[in-house]
Design an enzyme around this catalytic site. Sequence first.
Site, PDB file in Angstrom:
ATOM      1  N   GLY A  78       0.337   5.707   1.026  1.00 47.48           N
ATOM      2  CA  GLY A  78      -0.494   6.822   1.442  1.00 47.48           C
ATOM      3  C   GLY A  78       0.320   8.086   1.543  1.00 47.48           C
ATOM      4  O   GLY A  78       1.462   8.156   1.060  1.00 47.48           O
ATOM      5  N   GLY A  79      -0.285   9.116   2.197  1.00 49.29           N
ATOM      6  CA  GLY A  79       0.419  10.374   2.331  1.00 49.29           C
ATOM      7  C   GLY A  79       1.691  10.244   3.138  1.00 49.29           C
ATOM      8  O   GLY A  79       2.634  11.020   2.978  1.00 49.29           O
ATOM      9  N   PHE A  80       1.751   9.271   4.044  1.00 51.16           N
ATOM     10  CA  PHE A  80       2.930   9.044   4.878  1.00 51.16           C
ATOM     11  C   PHE A  80       4.062   8.454   4.058  1.00 51.16           C
ATOM     12  O   PHE A  80       5.220   8.825   4.185  1.00 51.16           O
ATOM     13  CB  PHE A  80       2.549   8.102   6.020  1.00 51.16           C
ATOM     14  CG  PHE A  80       3.668   7.803   6.978  1.00 51.16           C
ATOM     15  CD1 PHE A  80       4.618   6.834   6.703  1.00 51.16           C
ATOM     16  CD2 PHE A  80       3.762   8.496   8.174  1.00 51.16           C
ATOM     17  CE1 PHE A  80       5.637   6.557   7.590  1.00 51.16           C
ATOM     18  CE2 PHE A  80       4.782   8.225   9.072  1.00 51.16           C
ATOM     19  CZ  PHE A  80       5.721   7.253   8.773  1.00 51.16           C
ATOM     20  N   GLY A  81       3.752   7.514   3.206  1.00 45.17           N
ATOM     21  CA  GLY A  81       4.759   6.821   2.414  1.00 45.17           C
ATOM     22  C   GLY A  81       4.259   5.447   2.006  1.00 45.17           C
ATOM     23  O   GLY A  81       3.056   5.204   1.917  1.00 45.17           O
ATOM     24  N   ASP A 111      -8.444  12.371  11.078  1.00 45.25           N
ATOM     25  CA  ASP A 111      -8.276  11.900   9.699  1.00 45.25           C
ATOM     26  C   ASP A 111      -8.943  10.534   9.519  1.00 45.25           C
ATOM     27  O   ASP A 111      -8.379   9.624   8.925  1.00 45.25           O
ATOM     28  CB  ASP A 111      -6.794  11.825   9.331  1.00 45.25           C
ATOM     29  CG  ASP A 111      -6.589  11.765   7.819  1.00 45.25           C
ATOM     30  OD1 ASP A 111      -7.514  12.143   7.077  1.00 45.25           O
ATOM     31  OD2 ASP A 111      -5.517  11.315   7.376  1.00 45.25           O
ATOM     32  N   LYS A 131       5.363   0.743   7.846  1.00 44.55           N
ATOM     33  CA  LYS A 131       5.011   2.002   7.191  1.00 44.55           C
ATOM     34  C   LYS A 131       6.257   2.882   7.164  1.00 44.55           C
ATOM     35  O   LYS A 131       6.740   3.332   8.206  1.00 44.55           O
ATOM     36  CB  LYS A 131       3.860   2.677   7.929  1.00 44.55           C
ATOM     37  CG  LYS A 131       3.289   3.869   7.169  1.00 44.55           C
ATOM     38  CD  LYS A 131       1.879   4.233   7.637  1.00 44.55           C
ATOM     39  CE  LYS A 131       1.890   4.900   8.982  1.00 44.55           C
ATOM     40  NZ  LYS A 131       0.568   5.499   9.310  1.00 44.55           N
ATOM     41  N   GLY A 154       0.813  -1.204   0.000  1.00 38.78           N
ATOM     42  CA  GLY A 154       0.000   0.000   0.000  1.00 38.78           C
ATOM     43  C   GLY A 154       0.847   1.254   0.000  1.00 38.78           C
ATOM     44  O   GLY A 154       2.078   1.206   0.149  1.00 38.78           O
ATOM     45  N   VAL A 184       3.852   1.266   2.371  1.00 32.10           N
ATOM     46  CA  VAL A 184       3.666   0.244   3.399  1.00 32.10           C
ATOM     47  C   VAL A 184       4.094  -1.104   2.828  1.00 32.10           C
ATOM     48  O   VAL A 184       3.717  -1.460   1.706  1.00 32.10           O
ATOM     49  CB  VAL A 184       2.201   0.171   3.865  1.00 32.10           C
ATOM     50  CG1 VAL A 184       2.048  -0.865   4.980  1.00 32.10           C
ATOM     51  CG2 VAL A 184       1.727   1.539   4.343  1.00 32.10           C
TER      52      VAL A 184
END
Length: 824
Positions: A514-517, A632, A533, A512, A519
């Site tokens: 996301g905005g974090f980075g 969020d 993550k 996966g 996974v």
Amino acid sequence: MFFNFYPKIIYPETWVFISFLFLFFRLCTSIDTLTSSHPIKDGDLLVSSGEIFALGFFSPENSRYRYVGIWYKKISVQTIVWVANRNNPIDGTTGVLSINKDGDLIIYNQNQSVPFWQTNISAAITASSSYSAQLLDSGNLVLFRDNNGSRLVAWQSFEYPTHMMLPNMKLGLDRKTGQEWFLTSWKSPNDPGTGEYSYRIDPNGVPQLVVLKGSAYRWKSGPWINNKWSGIPQMSPDLIYNGSFIDNIDELSATYGVVDASVVSILFLDDSGFLQRSTWHDDNHRWVQFWSAPKDQCDYYGRCGAYGNCDLNNGVDFECTCLPGYEPMSPRDWYLQDGSAGCKRKHMVDHMCGAGEGFVKVANAKVPDVLEARVAMNLNMEKCKKACLGNCSCLAYTSGGSGECFTWYGDLMDVRKFPYWGLDLYIRADANELAEQSKKPQNLHGKKMAAVVTSVILMSLLSIRLLCWLVKRRKKGSNIQTSDIENLDSPIFDMVEIEGATNNFSDTNRIGEGGFGIVYKGLLSTGKEIAVKRLSVNSKQGLDEFKNEVILITKLQHRNLVRLLGCCINGEERMLIYEYMANGSLDSFIFGHENTRTKSLTWRRRLNIIVGIAQGLLYLHHDSRFRVIHRDLKASNVLLDGDLNPKISDFGLARAFGGDQSSAITRRVAGTYGYMSPEYAIDGIFSMKSDVFSFGVMVLEILSGERNRMFYHPDHDLNLLGHAWKLWIGRKASKLLDPRVEGSVPMSEILRCIQVGLLCVQKCPKDRPAMSSVFLMLITETAVLPQPKQPGFYMERIPQEAHHLMAERISSINEVTATQLEAR
């Protein structure tokens, strides 16, 4: 006297009267027997002579399909105790239950010749043979073969149970024929088809009752000792229940009976895999649960692994301890409250039978799994001890009051401690362990002391490891200072360990982004699956968000929150290590491509996911150590485990409140369009009610299978909230439901959920209900719900934007990213 043999004239009125009398007596007579000439059609009933049970066609709630079943006749709540055609229902009311020319009970449709179900008896038919089926007051449907005046049982429903065990029904194995009697759960409350859970006697080793999920053990009863199942304290003989157990060359079986005939009792396996015993109370017209299994954490099979001891009252937060002479196999997992790896022997020796060996008593115990146990009869406790001590492979023993001597030779699995009941279990220990046990203070409970010592050791090890890491970082000249991580109360993973677990962050391990980075899925050397993550160098989420998530989530423990296992910091690299969620994120289930979208999200699963998210959010807002605003909450931040249980994740933007504080204002508005409340997006005000708004959006998305912002309708340019509101005020809310929902659809529950979703997304925060009220609305059918007001962000898009969304949707139906106010 003369007799007139000429028939008298009977007038029409007399025929009507006679017909009425015939009908009256027919209706007032309970028919308990079925023959080939008198079948049962849909709408007819077969009633036992005492009118205790009835047999006929029925439909589960919210299902159009018809089944033949048996239920209690006089109990107001229809309670099905047996189902014939559970895996092959009839669509319509043209079903018939009859006896065919071969003597079989058979269910068929009047419009078809292929049977839906039949008994398949293997008796030879002779000219003098006839068959009949009778429903007994025990709830047993018996097919009799009548031959030359003798009446033989050809088949009976008690030998083919479904999900429920009635008094005097057998559970077990006919060793002569190989036939097994066991329960299987329904697929769902609305589908009596064979589910994934079973309740049976395990004949391997020393027999015991077990609940299985597929082939995996979920719960075990312990062996039959002192005329009761040793692992079920509530089932000891009393004035209500009695039980029996048979183990001979002919059969292996267990039954239960009711001492007081006026008590109506059932034992059933529900569709969630829980075994329940209930009694009927006429006063309040409901079933009252007397006992269930698994009942608590320690009831789940192998909760604390091999050589572990599960004790809910050990004085510490974690219920797992090790048996005397053993220590945790993985201190890190133990610290993270994962006892599945179990324990290992403290003092490793090449062989047992060393000098000075003896036994340490564990009182009030559920004895270990008896798969590798042996039983010897007519041995008292002292003789049992000598027998175990004299065998180098014997690890533990106990003795029942009737002279049974149990000895164990394999892994000691599934031990637990009862608070007031159980057996004295004696664990083999070497001289060193016996010496340690003798030195323990007598004024402290042994297990509490062991737990405290273990905790101190683990914390010391973690502190040393963290100190070593700090020294290592200083040598590398990292720009992350000690103050940056001094509050991270979480295990630290080595970079080498994470690289090995993720195959050096291979693309094949990528699950996966996301905005974090990105996974990654990983596998630790211990065999534990993890999700890593990894903070992207291009992400604007920095050390503050990283620290915030670690600090917050390590202080939060709930079944509907994702579990943080630790973190990894190496130079500029920052990673969070989570428990692995086998089914990924919720958005991939409800928004995925048609080729990848799961087909298992039935209505019941969707409702369970909604309720689970509500429970997690209720914990954050009201039940945790401090109030937490997630900020969020969205479908991609809800993960699903192997059983599709939802877990809220991604606490990088979360904020904790103390005391009576319930809201705050921020200049830095960060979140995801489509889920943000109006007051937060416009004025930067966030509160518990802003989380409630996000939850309401998710409820409507789960129900419809559509994204709020990406929603398109050919008749208007409203988003999903506006569309739902338009349907609600037009009394067409049922049209919101995703047409891909499979199985039966309980419209009252769906409308209730839609109403709850609309209440949560109301424009004014004061109008939105608190999560405590939301949860009650979802689980209480009788709760009175207020009428919702207009949602926030209820507006029409400009036509150009709507057409753009439609074009984007057509060109990229795999799109799962979300535009955000601030990149994350």
